[in-house]
Write an enzyme that holds these catalytic residues in place. Sequence first.
Site, mmCIF file in Angstrom:
data_model
loop_
_atom_site.group_PDB
_atom_site.id
_atom_site.type_symbol
_atom_site.label_atom_id
_atom_site.label_comp_id
_atom_site.label_asym_id
_atom_site.label_seq_id
_atom_site.Cartn_x
_atom_site.Cartn_y
_atom_site.Cartn_z
ATOM 1 N N LYS A 90 0.861 -1.189 0.000
ATOM 2 C CA LYS A 90 0.000 0.000 0.000
ATOM 3 C C LYS A 90 0.889 1.228 0.000
ATOM 4 O O LYS A 90 1.854 1.300 0.763
ATOM 5 C CB LYS A 90 -0.877 0.002 1.271
ATOM 6 C CG LYS A 90 -1.829 1.162 1.347
ATOM 7 C CD LYS A 90 -3.113 0.895 0.593
ATOM 8 C CE LYS A 90 -3.908 2.144 0.280
ATOM 9 N NZ LYS A 90 -3.508 2.812 -0.981
ATOM 10 N N LYS A 126 5.549 2.098 -2.961
ATOM 11 C CA LYS A 126 5.433 3.428 -3.578
ATOM 12 C C LYS A 126 5.661 3.259 -5.065
ATOM 13 O O LYS A 126 6.326 2.300 -5.495
ATOM 14 C CB LYS A 126 6.499 4.374 -3.009
ATOM 15 C CG LYS A 126 6.137 5.821 -3.111
ATOM 16 C CD LYS A 126 5.251 6.238 -1.957
ATOM 17 C CE LYS A 126 4.756 7.654 -2.068
ATOM 18 N NZ LYS A 126 4.088 8.057 -0.816
ATOM 19 N N ASP A 166 -0.241 10.725 -4.534
ATOM 20 C CA ASP A 166 0.851 11.408 -3.825
ATOM 21 C C ASP A 166 1.060 12.704 -4.629
ATOM 22 O O ASP A 166 0.138 13.114 -5.360
ATOM 23 C CB ASP A 166 2.106 10.519 -3.775
ATOM 24 C CG ASP A 166 3.142 10.998 -2.756
ATOM 25 O OD1 ASP A 166 2.976 10.724 -1.558
ATOM 26 O OD2 ASP A 166 4.121 11.672 -3.146
HETATM 27 N N1 GLU Z 1 0.867 9.168 -0.540
HETATM 28 C C1 GLU Z 1 0.321 9.097 0.783
HETATM 29 C C2 GLU Z 1 1.417 8.796 1.781
HETATM 30 O O1 GLU Z 1 2.527 9.244 1.607
HETATM 31 C C3 GLU Z 1 -0.896 8.178 0.878
HETATM 32 C C4 GLU Z 1 -0.703 6.780 0.435
HETATM 33 C C5 GLU Z 1 -1.993 5.945 0.381
HETATM 34 O O2 GLU Z 1 -3.050 6.457 0.690
HETATM 35 O O3 GLU Z 1 -1.855 4.762 0.037
HETATM 36 O O4 GLU Z 1 1.232 8.172 2.794
#
Ligand code: GLU
Length: 452
Positions: A90, A126, A166
């Site tokens: 995730k 990521k 993101d």
């Molecule tokens: N990009 C966000 C973070 O840095 C959210 C990631 C998500 O919701 O999976 O945590």
Amino acid sequence: MSEYVNKILEGLKKSNPGQDIFIQAATEVLHSLAPLLSREEKYQKHAILERITIPERAVHFRVTYIDDNKNVCVHNGWRIQFNSAIGPYKGGLRFHPSVNAGVLKFLGFEQIFKNSLTGVAIGGAKGGADFDPKGKSDREIMKFCHSFMDELYRHIGNTTDVPAGDIGVGGREIGYLFGQYKKLTGRFDGILTGKGLGWGGSLARTEATGYGLTYFTEQMLKRAGLGLEGKKCCVSGSGNVAIYTIEKLYQVGALPITASDSGGFIYDEEGIDVALIKELKELKRARLSEYVKFRPHAKYTPIERYPAGRNGVWSVPCDGAFPCATQNELNLADIKTLYANGCRFVSEGANMPSTLEAMEFMLGKKDFYFAPAKAANAGGVATSGLEMMQNAGMDSWSFDEVDRRLQGIMKHIFELSYETSKEFGDEGNLVLGANIAGFRKVADAMIDQGYV
Ligand code: GLU
């Protein structure tokens, strides 16, 4: 035990040449784990540091589309699936020209511990591309997202890997990505979070990172007998995290006075006009410099006027700072200026916005409170977890229900981080507390599951 940590870090430098940003993230985490590693031999025995610093899988792919001038545009795309010990991968997708494998490895590595802290069963990942959405037409964005999903769809699934947004990836991009996934697979699955409210998205997901950041800050200050009420706050950034931090700061009686984008920063001593920022950034996708046209008393400082190597937004005197833009946006000189001007807390909305030196400075001050990103900005991904729960139950909860759960999660993360800092003899050091608490759960799961 620091010998073990140093050996791992030296090895990482050799095996990840040119990825200083990933080494920075690993250095921060590994150093703070030293007290746990010397207490518990099992982590070294099971080679946890050796394993946890290598992604389980990293996919690098080509993304091609035709722009509005009929040029063939070619980009690099990645998905770094870092760790699935406690749940499906995730983490967000970032579209920005600065994206490369090192940046995504730093972000994916951080995500492991952040996601662990939320208490939701999600692993760390990521992804993204070295694509700049700025100035692109809607058609170009759609074509790029479709092409990105043409490869990504093979690697994701609602029990395997669930990406989200993101920097550079918001509701519009998630929509185009989801549409292409559905076309390619014929499946309506919750394979992305941050979806539109009419097709599987969760209320309060958009607000969650900024709201959660403010809830965490309230908890941290409350523990010190302080509060946010009446506090002047400097916020950097003007994306989703910054906007909803500003909105929530007003709701708790604080006064947010700054915002920034890649062109410069706004100082509005009467308080940032949140409706105006939303209109400029969310609806018009305009530059922040436009703000002063509507609020002539506010001051806009273009980036060229900042002293070299400095982020001008941190020169504005305030009680607390909320870096909500990007990595390494707050360095040692910045924090010294903030401190000299009376700032006594920093809460990180962006991922790794403070340099190692700035962090060391903050942790070294007895009268300073520091909320590290992994704990403080975890509300976004935690609410993505709540979106996954709603999708799994074919349900949708009210805004208040999601917000109530978010508040509970942020309180839990604060208490877990604080209690862990106490357990390891450094009460109030939330960097140490969050890193150890996040790591311990993942590492124990890895031991349970054997050498995979
Ligand atoms: N990009 C966000 C973070 O840095 C959210 C990631 C998500 O919701 O999976 O945590």
